[in-house]
Design a protein around this motif. Structure first.
Motif: not given
Length: 222
Positions: A27, A31, A60, A64, A101-102, A104-105, A153
């Motif tokens: 992630a 991310g 994203i 999410r 990942a999204p 965290l992005g 995260a």
């Protein structure tokens, strides 16, 4: 009964830590790529590409918006394709990584935006390459905020493992549901909750410690 509980909790703890560790790594990679791309491709960024930025931001937001339990179900075929099964901790890593990942992005995007624009403009004025600005200005300047965001995260991924346990991922979440709730083992239910609390506290303490250490080092260097 006590030995049985200790063995179950130990197995559940190992599975949870396994899922959290590998999911956090994947992630973080995904991310970071998403977060950095969002910042550098925005209008006025070091690599402006508004169309790419808009499409990525929409994608994203779309991922999410899907509740995690539904996302896991949607990703079961992908888990089966990658690891050969849709059950167990290893299969859950696929869903956990993609699901986190999204999130965290966006955290990384927010952290990178805290960098003073003047420092970026100064690097541009001396002709620094965009990738040099990213690697030597933006990321280092945002490092304390990045550490704090990544801590949040990883804690969220720990919580996600409990949700994943509801559909056969294993770990403490599965143990709490299958034994603590369905078999009325209050001792196991309490044990799983205490272990998850302990994991979260250690993660938060570690993240805060690293972030403060970076801030102190930066203050001394200045």
């Amino acid at each position: 009964m006590k030995e049985d509980m200790v063995e179950l909790l130990w197995t559940g703890l190992q599975q949870t830590l396994y899922m959290v560790a590998w999911s956090s790594v994947f992630a973080l990679l995904l991310g970071s790529l998403l977060g950095v791309t969002l910042v550098v491709t925005e209008k006025g960024g070091v690599l402006p590409a508004p169309r790419v930025n808009g499409l990525l931001s929409t994608a994203i937001n779309g991922v999410r918006s899907i509740p995690f339990i539904i996302l896991i179900v949607l990703l079961l075929p992908l888990s089966r394709l990658i690891v050969g099964t849709s059950l167990g901790p290893t299969a859950a890593i696929v869903s956990l990584s993609i699901g986190a990942a999204p999130f965290l992005g966006r955290i990384i995007e927010s952290s990178l935006r805290e960098v003073e624009p003047g420092k970026i403009e100064a690097a541009k004025s001396v002709g620094a390459h965009p990738f040099t600005i990213i690697a030597q200005v933006i990321i280092p300047e945002a490092l304390p905020a990045l550490v704090r965001g990544m801590t949040i995260a990883v804690i969220s991924i720990t919580e996600f493992t409990a949700v994943a346990g509801a559909i056969g991922a294993g770990g403490l979440g599965s143990l709490a549901i299958r034994f603590g709730y369905q078999r009325f083992r209050t001792d196991i239910l309490i044990g799983t909750v205490l272990l998850i609390i302990l994991i979260v506290q250690i993660l938060q303490w570690t993240g805060d410690y690293v972030s403060r250490a970076i801030d102190r080092k930066r203050c001394k260097s200045e």
